[in-house]
Design a protein around this motif. Structure first.
Motif, short mmCIF file in Angstrom:
data_model
loop_
_atom_site.label_atom_id
_atom_site.label_comp_id
_atom_site.label_asym_id
_atom_site.label_seq_id
_atom_site.Cartn_x
_atom_site.Cartn_y
_atom_site.Cartn_z
N GLN A 169 -17.26 17.51 7.13
CA GLN A 169 -16.18 18.29 7.73
C GLN A 169 -14.94 17.39 7.81
OE1 GLN A 169 -17.25 20.34 11.35
NE2 GLN A 169 -19.39 20.34 10.71
N VAL B 159 -11.33 23.81 10.86
CA VAL B 159 -12.61 23.69 10.15
C VAL B 159 -13.67 24.29 11.06
CG1 VAL B 159 -14.33 22.13 9.19
CG2 VAL B 159 -11.91 21.56 9.00
N ILE C 102 -12.94 26.15 5.86
CA ILE C 102 -11.61 25.76 6.31
C ILE C 102 -10.79 27.03 6.33
CG2 ILE C 102 -9.55 24.39 5.85
CD1 ILE C 102 -11.37 22.33 4.51
#
Length: 134
Positions: free
Chosen positions: A86, A117, A128
């Protein structure tokens, strides 16, 4: 947002072109003219996010999903893959100012949008999301 469209793409180079073309079609379908000031930046940001997913996530995520949402005064899109990493969106501005992800965040902020995110429930993927004013 009431309008939704979902596009699944193979994680390969052609995905960028297909996602961009589909975005244009979705925007027109939602009544947003392609000359609207948010459209150019939206297409550039989407292309960058899909490119990143193809480059960095394809090994764990053979399919990339682009989700579009549209409602009064806003257009949103998400690029989803099944890679667990992430990226720190706002850390990209400080840590990698010339990167494509930093450009996405900077452009989003410049036009008054949001970037976030969202991890998958199992922690093995993420989306995203970019939301832009219209």
């Amino acid at each position: 947002m009431p309008y939704r469209h979902v596009l699944d793409l193979p994680a390969m180079g052609a995905a960028v072109r297909i996602a961009r073309e589909t975005t244009e079609l979705v925007l027109v379908e939602c009544g947003v003219g392609l000359r609207h000031p948010s459209v150019g930046p939206a297409l550039l940001m989407l292309a960058e996010l899909v490119t990143n997913a193809v480059r960095h996530a394809a090994v764990l995520s053979p399919i990339i999903t682009v989700t579009y949402a549209h409602g009064p005064g806003a257009f949103a899109f998400a690029v989803h893959d099944r890679h667990p990493y992430q990226p720190p969106l706002f850390g990209a501005l400080a840590g990698a100012p010339g990167s494509g992800l930093a450009m996405v965040v900077a452009m989003t902020m410049e036009i008054g949008g949001t970037a976030v995110v969202r991890a998958d429930a199992d922690g093995r993927g993420k989306a995203i999301w970019i939301t832009l004013p219209l």
